[in-house]
Design an enzyme around this catalytic site. Sequence first.
Site, PDB file in Angstrom:
ATOM      1  N   GLU A   1      66.539  28.865  34.554  1.00  0.00           N
ATOM      2  CA  GLU A   1      66.353  27.788  35.952  1.00  0.00           C
ATOM      3  C   GLU A   1      68.040  27.321  35.331  1.00  0.00           C
ATOM      4  O   GLU A   1      68.299  27.364  36.756  1.00  0.00           O
ATOM      5  CB  GLU A   1      65.011  26.800  35.069  1.00  0.00           C
ATOM      6  CG  GLU A   1      64.049  27.707  35.804  1.00  0.00           C
ATOM      7  CD  GLU A   1      62.930  27.639  34.303  1.00  0.00           C
ATOM      8  OE1 GLU A   1      63.674  27.566  33.352  1.00  0.00           O
ATOM      9  OE2 GLU A   1      61.947  27.952  34.544  1.00  0.00           O
TER      10      GLU A   1
ATOM     11  N   ALA B   1      60.063  32.814  38.723  1.00  0.00           N
ATOM     12  CA  ALA B   1      59.502  32.392  40.089  1.00  0.00           C
ATOM     13  C   ALA B   1      60.655  33.152  40.989  1.00  0.00           C
ATOM     14  O   ALA B   1      61.394  33.546  40.462  1.00  0.00           O
ATOM     15  CB  ALA B   1      59.881  31.041  40.108  1.00  0.00           C
TER      16      ALA B   1
ATOM     17  N   GLU C   1      56.685  30.062  31.560  1.00  0.00           N
ATOM     18  CA  GLU C   1      55.830  29.336  31.708  1.00  0.00           C
ATOM     19  C   GLU C   1      53.777  29.110  32.060  1.00  0.00           C
ATOM     20  O   GLU C   1      53.380  28.533  31.104  1.00  0.00           O
ATOM     21  CB  GLU C   1      55.878  27.971  33.139  1.00  0.00           C
ATOM     22  CG  GLU C   1      57.637  28.116  32.345  1.00  0.00           C
ATOM     23  CD  GLU C   1      58.217  27.174  34.192  1.00  0.00           C
ATOM     24  OE1 GLU C   1      58.761  27.823  34.947  1.00  0.00           O
ATOM     25  OE2 GLU C   1      58.303  25.516  34.101  1.00  0.00           O
TER      26      GLU C   1
ATOM     27  N   GLY D   1      58.961  30.597  35.688  1.00  0.00           N
ATOM     28  CA  GLY D   1      57.461  30.829  36.034  1.00  0.00           C
ATOM     29  C   GLY D   1      56.663  31.403  34.799  1.00  0.00           C
ATOM     30  O   GLY D   1      55.882  31.650  34.395  1.00  0.00           O
TER      31      GLY D   1
HETATM   32  N1  COA Z   1      63.128  36.411  41.804  1.00  0.00           N
HETATM   33  C1  COA Z   1      63.237  37.554  42.448  1.00  0.00           C
HETATM   34  N2  COA Z   1      64.012  38.473  42.604  1.00  0.00           N
HETATM   35  C2  COA Z   1      63.907  38.702  41.150  1.00  0.00           C
HETATM   36  C3  COA Z   1      63.985  38.168  40.452  1.00  0.00           C
HETATM   37  C4  COA Z   1      63.256  37.091  40.334  1.00  0.00           C
HETATM   38  N3  COA Z   1      63.124  35.767  40.259  1.00  0.00           N
HETATM   39  N4  COA Z   1      64.000  38.399  38.936  1.00  0.00           N
HETATM   40  C5  COA Z   1      64.694  40.364  39.277  1.00  0.00           C
HETATM   41  N5  COA Z   1      64.436  40.061  40.943  1.00  0.00           N
HETATM   42  C6  COA Z   1      64.655  41.006  41.607  1.00  0.00           C
HETATM   43  C7  COA Z   1      65.634  41.492  41.607  1.00  0.00           C
HETATM   44  O1  COA Z   1      67.181  40.932  43.001  1.00  0.00           O
HETATM   45  C8  COA Z   1      65.779  42.846  41.925  1.00  0.00           C
HETATM   46  O2  COA Z   1      65.706  43.091  42.869  1.00  0.00           O
HETATM   47  P1  COA Z   1      66.679  44.311  43.916  1.00  0.00           P
HETATM   48  O3  COA Z   1      65.984  45.610  43.441  1.00  0.00           O
HETATM   49  O4  COA Z   1      66.018  44.178  45.318  1.00  0.00           O
HETATM   50  O5  COA Z   1      68.213  43.581  43.842  1.00  0.00           O
HETATM   51  C9  COA Z   1      64.114  43.432  40.957  1.00  0.00           C
HETATM   52  O6  COA Z   1      64.205  42.486  41.147  1.00  0.00           O
HETATM   53  C10 COA Z   1      64.712  43.996  39.738  1.00  0.00           C
HETATM   54  O7  COA Z   1      66.615  43.503  38.590  1.00  0.00           O
HETATM   55  P2  COA Z   1      66.867  43.221  38.123  1.00  0.00           P
HETATM   56  O8  COA Z   1      67.987  42.333  38.561  1.00  0.00           O
HETATM   57  O9  COA Z   1      68.221  44.385  38.659  1.00  0.00           O
HETATM   58  O10 COA Z   1      67.518  43.810  36.914  1.00  0.00           O
HETATM   59  P3  COA Z   1      68.046  43.857  35.717  1.00  0.00           P
HETATM   60  O11 COA Z   1      67.347  44.479  34.638  1.00  0.00           O
HETATM   61  O12 COA Z   1      69.530  44.199  36.070  1.00  0.00           O
HETATM   62  O13 COA Z   1      67.858  42.264  35.285  1.00  0.00           O
HETATM   63  C11 COA Z   1      66.510  39.892  34.734  1.00  0.00           C
HETATM   64  C12 COA Z   1      66.959  41.891  34.589  1.00  0.00           C
HETATM   65  C13 COA Z   1      65.231  39.474  33.791  1.00  0.00           C
HETATM   66  C14 COA Z   1      67.472  40.232  33.602  1.00  0.00           C
HETATM   67  C15 COA Z   1      67.716  39.866  35.405  1.00  0.00           C
HETATM   68  O14 COA Z   1      66.653  39.973  36.578  1.00  0.00           O
HETATM   69  C16 COA Z   1      67.033  37.789  36.547  1.00  0.00           C
HETATM   70  O15 COA Z   1      68.102  37.547  35.852  1.00  0.00           O
HETATM   71  N6  COA Z   1      65.847  37.606  37.100  1.00  0.00           N
HETATM   72  C17 COA Z   1      66.195  36.272  37.314  1.00  0.00           C
HETATM   73  C18 COA Z   1      65.437  35.578  36.097  1.00  0.00           C
HETATM   74  C19 COA Z   1      65.555  34.021  36.152  1.00  0.00           C
HETATM   75  O16 COA Z   1      66.373  33.533  36.683  1.00  0.00           O
HETATM   76  N7  COA Z   1      64.480  33.511  36.290  1.00  0.00           N
HETATM   77  C20 COA Z   1      64.187  32.231  36.502  1.00  0.00           C
HETATM   78  C21 COA Z   1      63.738  32.278  37.957  1.00  0.00           C
HETATM   79  S1  COA Z   1      63.473  30.238  38.718  1.00  0.00           S
END
Ligand code: COA
Length: 262
Positions: free
Chosen positions: A135, A67, A115, A112
């Site tokens: 989460e 999400a 999920e 999500g």
């Molecule tokens: N919601 C909003 N933005 C998200 C996102 C999410 N769930 N997951 C990634 N993004 C965005 C990042 O903020 C970043 O945006 P920016 O370039 O404007 O700063 C872009 O996507 C790239 O992500 P980044 O974190 O730089 O990539 P990464 O390769 O370093 O890491 C992940 C990848 C997936 C490990 C990391 O993005 C992450 O942990 N995301 C969240 C996962 C999460 O908690 N999901 C459950 C949500 S309820």
Amino acid sequence: MSSEQDVLYQAAEGVATITINRPKKLNALNLAVIKTMRGFFQQAEEDQSVRVVILTSAEDKAFAAGADITEFKDRNSNTVRPLVESGQELCRYIESMSKPVIASVNGFALGGGCEIAMACDIRYASANARFGQPEINLGIIPGYGGSARLPRLVGLGIAKEMIYTGDQIKADEALRIGLVNKVFDTVETLRAETLKLAKTLVTKPGVAIRLAKQSLNKAWELPLGQNLKFETDVFRQTFDTKDKVEGVDAFLSKRPAKFSHR
Ligand code: COA
């Protein structure tokens, strides 16, 4: 960018493909994306020429990284309700569709993303896929049904470990625990094999597929006795279909069956 471009829809030869296309945000699922996906799944359900649906992503790095966390920032228990309800409703809709839905997962399938993949009927993944319910690291819990579907798919102990730690697991581990059906070395192979499976399912009798899906879904919901009763009822329904007449006749005549999905 409009939400229409964030999710793409294409249908050809009985297969509808819904593609999440928000690469700059790793396909993070904001409310608009969820609503657009929901509309496309309904379009696929209502299109009589569509027999199978594929859910995938446009780029290799992410199926969906969960999400959209930016939508969480200023919400409380009341104002978060539309986010959780729309995600849960999308998953229920996918499960209740009359057609098989295949999740074709490359890259991150987190929160999500994991999920929604779990709400699909079959999950194929590439070796670069990563699954997880992170989460807990945000101080919250899965909200699109992860705490309900993950234990049903992989068992309570593994689900608890994944949800309590928030750790990601690799594709081979997802295969080992039964979270995915198959893993392919490359994204290209994943796409080709997903399409191959979809085209195989297109040839199967549509009514029997729909009733099999209903009966299988009941395995999650009903005690065994009621499940068997349900199976008896829908099994009997298949005996009133043209496809049953065709399938049995084709077998006995030693020729390939040609189903009309009626
Ligand atoms: N919601 C909003 N933005 C998200 C996102 C999410 N769930 N997951 C990634 N993004 C965005 C990042 O903020 C970043 O945006 P920016 O370039 O404007 O700063 C872009 O996507 C790239 O992500 P980044 O974190 O730089 O990539 P990464 O390769 O370093 O890491 C992940 C990848 C997936 C490990 C990391 O993005 C992450 O942990 N995301 C969240 C996962 C999460 O908690 N999901 C459950 C949500 S309820």
